[in-house]
Design an enzyme around this catalytic site. Structure first.
Site, PDB file in Angstrom:
ATOM      1  N   SER A 122      -2.001  32.840 -23.160  1.00 39.71           N
ATOM      2  CA  SER A 122      -2.503  31.693 -23.923  1.00 39.71           C
ATOM      3  C   SER A 122      -3.980  31.764 -24.277  1.00 39.71           C
ATOM      4  O   SER A 122      -4.413  31.168 -25.256  1.00 39.71           O
ATOM      5  CB  SER A 122      -2.216  30.395 -23.160  1.00 39.71           C
ATOM      6  OG  SER A 122      -2.742  30.455 -21.848  1.00 39.71           O
ATOM      7  N   GLU A 148     -10.975  14.036 -26.114  1.00 42.55           N
ATOM      8  CA  GLU A 148     -11.462  14.171 -24.743  1.00 42.55           C
ATOM      9  C   GLU A 148     -11.510  15.651 -24.414  1.00 42.55           C
ATOM     10  O   GLU A 148     -10.854  16.462 -25.053  1.00 42.55           O
ATOM     11  CB  GLU A 148     -10.504  13.468 -23.780  1.00 42.55           C
ATOM     12  CG  GLU A 148      -9.266  14.292 -23.386  1.00 42.55           C
ATOM     13  CD  GLU A 148      -8.293  14.603 -24.518  1.00 42.55           C
ATOM     14  OE1 GLU A 148      -8.333  13.883 -25.540  1.00 42.55           O
ATOM     15  OE2 GLU A 148      -7.516  15.570 -24.397  1.00 42.55           O
ATOM     16  N   LYS A 165      -5.348  26.738 -28.411  1.00 43.30           N
ATOM     17  CA  LYS A 165      -5.691  25.345 -28.743  1.00 43.30           C
ATOM     18  C   LYS A 165      -6.081  25.149 -30.203  1.00 43.30           C
ATOM     19  O   LYS A 165      -5.847  24.095 -30.778  1.00 43.30           O
ATOM     20  CB  LYS A 165      -6.801  24.842 -27.825  1.00 43.30           C
ATOM     21  CG  LYS A 165      -6.285  24.549 -26.425  1.00 43.30           C
ATOM     22  CD  LYS A 165      -7.246  23.671 -25.638  1.00 43.30           C
ATOM     23  CE  LYS A 165      -6.627  23.275 -24.319  1.00 43.30           C
ATOM     24  NZ  LYS A 165      -6.594  24.416 -23.358  1.00 43.30           N
TER      25      LYS A 165
HETATM   26  C1  LIG Z   1      -5.907  24.386 -22.093  1.00 43.23           C
HETATM   27  C2  LIG Z   1      -5.301  25.682 -21.788  1.00 43.23           C
HETATM   28  C3  LIG Z   1      -4.023  25.785 -21.194  1.00 43.23           C
HETATM   29  C4  LIG Z   1      -3.225  24.591 -20.740  1.00 43.23           C
HETATM   30  O1  LIG Z   1      -2.823  23.725 -21.733  1.00 43.23           O
HETATM   31  P1  LIG Z   1      -1.312  23.616 -22.227  1.00 43.23           P
HETATM   32  O2  LIG Z   1      -1.315  22.394 -23.063  1.00 43.23           O
HETATM   33  O3  LIG Z   1      -0.432  23.515 -21.032  1.00 43.23           O
HETATM   34  O4  LIG Z   1      -1.018  24.848 -23.012  1.00 43.23           O
HETATM   35  C5  LIG Z   1      -3.483  27.040 -20.983  1.00 43.23           C
HETATM   36  N1  LIG Z   1      -4.158  28.156 -21.309  1.00 43.23           N
HETATM   37  C6  LIG Z   1      -5.390  28.114 -21.875  1.00 43.23           C
HETATM   38  C7  LIG Z   1      -6.069  29.382 -22.197  1.00 43.23           C
HETATM   39  C8  LIG Z   1      -6.002  26.879 -22.128  1.00 43.23           C
HETATM   40  O5  LIG Z   1      -7.219  26.837 -22.675  1.00 43.23           O
END
Ligand SMILES: *Cc1c(COP(=O)(O)O)cnc(C)c1O
Length: 406
Positions: free
Chosen positions: A385, A119, A97
């Site tokens: 992610s 948000e 993010k």
């Molecule tokens: C917020 C988040 C997501 C989901 O958000 P996307 O916009 O679909 O990438 C996925 N993995 C992590 C670690 C997150 O914090």
């Protein structure tokens, strides 16, 4: 399945912000005018060498990019295929993010705005935005449902330490959807001095396009790293899909490589029933949410349904418009993983590789493992992610509760 792919995939939306049938701006005229200005400014900045230089500098020295590409040898040995992980979990603040939060804050600064409005649901986007706002010396208002504020105390504390105002939203269900509604309302009142920093590739044009641009660094790096490490491209790439930002960031690097299969993993939660999952591309119908058109989870009457996943970063009833487009032309496939499969993968990656994944990312890992079992000669790239520190207490409590109830 035979794939019917158009000659060239629309990497960018059209002038109205549509990717095929999805996206656009379903908002009031005042906001349209403001977003037109932001679109024009963004399109110029995207080509501006000073802006890009500063962004590159911060991504390298502040975020720690490029994030490594890691060959998960233990996991690979156990399941057959070669499994590689793109390590977004190693970024500053622990997930992908920060890539777009920094971009959005830099954009705010260049536009002469004084404040960022955002948000947050579980608080991850709130923390990333508060971090970027602190770095750029901007004020920061984070709208968060009252219920989420109580549930996610560590992230609320972090946002406050970073200097953000956390504003409690007490309407409706007091969670993410109402937080977005309130934040947009505040933005309408303050757009001359503030910018809205959205948490994923969602919302009215140009938000999906902007967030996608900032997240595309993931796929760009991953493609180069994969070629360097293995001499070939992966056979398939996998990422979890909430709003769709980490996944589109990865996918963009490989869209033109037609031989690379692309899988987005949606959360199946507790079951296929509407209300029990957040698999918008799998069970949603065309609809409008938060100012854009996409696949939306809906009840029988066409009202927006509640979304649910054990991973709070995935439980959004809509999804980014480009994913809807990629699905419609058959360039990407969208599959599902349940809560329990994600929890299993959470422990599996921890125990075999010494990496505790975020519960969101554990959905992608779970599908990677499933796929590896059936395709043992392939090379698989999974986007990790985020890291799982934030989920440790919750997972242990969840396991304990389930033991008592079974
Ligand atoms: C917020 C988040 C997501 C989901 O958000 P996307 O916009 O679909 O990438 C996925 N993995 C992590 C670690 C997150 O914090």
């Amino acid at each position: 399945m035979t794939r019917n792919i158009q000659q060239s995939i629309n990497i960018n939306p059209d002038a109205e912000g549509f990717y095929g049938n999805y996206g656009g701006q379903f908002i009031d005229e005042n906001l349209k005018k403001e977003l037109k200005k932001i679109t024009e400014a963004f399109l110029l900045l995207k080509e501006d060498s000073d802006f890009n230089e500063e962004l590159r500098y911060l991504l390298k020295h502040y975020v720690g990019r490029p994030s490594p590409l890691y060959f998960a040898r233990n996991l690979s040995a156990k399941y057959g295929a070669e499994i590689y992980l793109k390590r977004e979990d190693l970024n500053h603040t622990g997930a992908h993010k920060i890539n777009h939060s920094l971009g959005e804050a830099l954009l705010a600064k260049r536009l002469g705005k004084k404040k960022i409005i955002a948000e947050t649901g579980a608080g991850q986007h709130g923390v990333a935005t508060a971090t970027a706002a602190a770095l750029m010396c901007l004020d920061c208002d984070i709208y968060m449902g009252e219920v989420d504020i109580q549930k996610e105390k560590p992230n609320v504390d972090k946002m406050r330490i970073l200097g953000a105002n956390v504003i409690s939203v007490t309407k409706g269900k007091k969670t993410l959807k109402e937080a977005v509604d309130e934040a947009f309302k505040a933005y309408l009142d303050e757009y001359e001095s503030a910018i809205y920093a959205i948490g994923s590739v969602v919302g009215p044009h140009p938000f999906p396009m902007m967030v996608e641009y900032f997240q595309s660094v993931i796929g760009k790096e991953a493609r180069e790293q994969f070629l360097e490490l293995t001499g070939t491209l992966p056979n398939c790439i996998i990422a979890c899909v909430g709003g769709g930002s980490n996944s589109i960031g990865l996918f963009n690097g490989f869209l033109e490589d037609r031989e690379v299969k692309i899988f987005g993993v949606e959360p199946l939660g507790k079951s296929e029933k509407i209300g029990d999952n957040a698999a918008s591309l799998t069970y949603g119908k065309d609809g409008i949410i938060h100012g854009f058109k996409c696949k939306v989870l809906q009840d029988n009457l066409g009202n927006i349904a509640n979304a649910y996943s054990i991973a709070s970063g995935l439980d959004y009833p809509g999804v980014g418009p480009k994913h809807c487009y990629l699905q419609s032309i058959g360039r990407a496939d969208y599959v599902t993983i349940t809560d329990e499969e994600a929890i299993q993968a959470f422990f599996e990656l921890s125990k075999t590789e010494g990496i505790i994944p975020a519960l969101e990312s554990a959905h992608a890992i779970a599908y990677g493992i499933k796929y590896a079992k059936e395709n043992s000669t392939e090379k698989i790239l999974v986007n990790l992610s985020g890291r799982g520190d934030k989920d440790v207490d919750f997972v242990l409590r969840h396991i304990k509760l389930n033991k008592f109830s079974s």
